[in-house]
Design a protein around this motif. Sequence first.
Motif, PDB file in Angstrom:
ATOM      1  N   TYR A   1      -6.113  -5.274  -1.187  1.00  0.00           N
ATOM      2  CA  TYR A   1      -6.422  -3.429  -0.912  1.00  0.00           C
ATOM      3  C   TYR A   1      -6.771  -2.496  -2.269  1.00  0.00           C
TER       4      TYR A   1
ATOM      5  N   VAL B   1       1.175  -0.767   0.339  1.00  0.00           N
ATOM      6  CA  VAL B   1       0.119  -0.066  -0.257  1.00  0.00           C
ATOM      7  C   VAL B   1       0.865   1.259   0.006  1.00  0.00           C
TER       8      VAL B   1
ATOM      9  N   MET C   1      -9.813  -2.951   2.839  1.00  0.00           N
ATOM     10  CA  MET C   1      -8.422  -3.984   2.766  1.00  0.00           C
ATOM     11  C   MET C   1      -9.366  -5.403   2.568  1.00  0.00           C
TER      12      MET C   1
END
Length: 345
Positions: A230, A181, A235
């Motif tokens: 994600y 991420v 998520m």
Amino acid sequence: MNRNFLKIGFFIGLGVSLITSCDKDDDSTDNPENLESTQLYASNNNDGNITVYDMVSGEVNTLATTSTMAEGVYYDADTDEIIQASRSSNQLNAYTGITTLLNGTSINVSVSAAFSSESSLESPRDIAVKDDLVVVSDNADVDGDETTADGRLFIFTRSNGNLTLRNTVVTDFALWGIEFVGNDLYAVVDKTNQLAVFANFTATNTTNTTVSATKTIAIEGIVRTHGLAYDKGTMILTDVGSAMDDADGAFHIISDFDSKFNGVSDGGILVVANNQTRVAGSATSLGNPVAAEYDADSNTVFIAEAANGGGKVLAFSNADAGGNISPSVNNSLSKASSLYFYSNK
């Protein structure tokens, strides 16, 4: 007919909503032939082949590889190649010219690796890619003591048709799924309900080293997590429950994830109430959901289910309601192990 060619009509319908979706890992905005392209790539531990589900045409193609078991798969549109982690040869293999192969007339194509890494892996579980770096999670016992938890993250560099091991990072917990991420690497703490993050992972860890996670939290309601995905602030975490039970699996949807994760202190618990949506029950076909992908634009959760019915690739559209819901797509894929979703729109 390919044995995985099921529910084609739904894949075509699903493709209509997916063609506006964006790939969550790759910054590419086009494919080599400037065609609309939305696919789900799947690996398995039955024959190691790569199954490609085309969300626009509804076609399902099989790329027959030399692996007999594989976990971790990634498609790069810029180079038009698939990278797969082979558990049978303990290496990364890269297959090129994918668009041409998929535009062919055959639904079963044998492919050979254009280039491979050294055989340095022992028990690869997942792949995460950041720029020219490929990170592989490996859950083999590092110190030879099964009573201590550990794992390894192998970092490979992609350059000029080569996959070269840059360095290895030893963790103080067993690994399974991993996901970038931004610059941060999230990692499942295997055999627990915990999720860890390593801040600025590739830039911080450039040599062989042993590290602890920047932060680790527990996810209430999960027994044992494996897969994570994600996209655009949401998520997905899977729950395999008992590895011996093929009907007790689940997945959790955590919207506004970044804020919620940051709001829990290191070692704390993210409670279910007002934070998570759980999908579980007899109608879901979830037993050991080992990997997940998520497309936020179509609000679709994809699951690699390893045990129920021998293995499946499942899709859940609009799963926000949670509970005991049936998958919108239920395709057989023996010992399904990993997924990668790509769209160029």
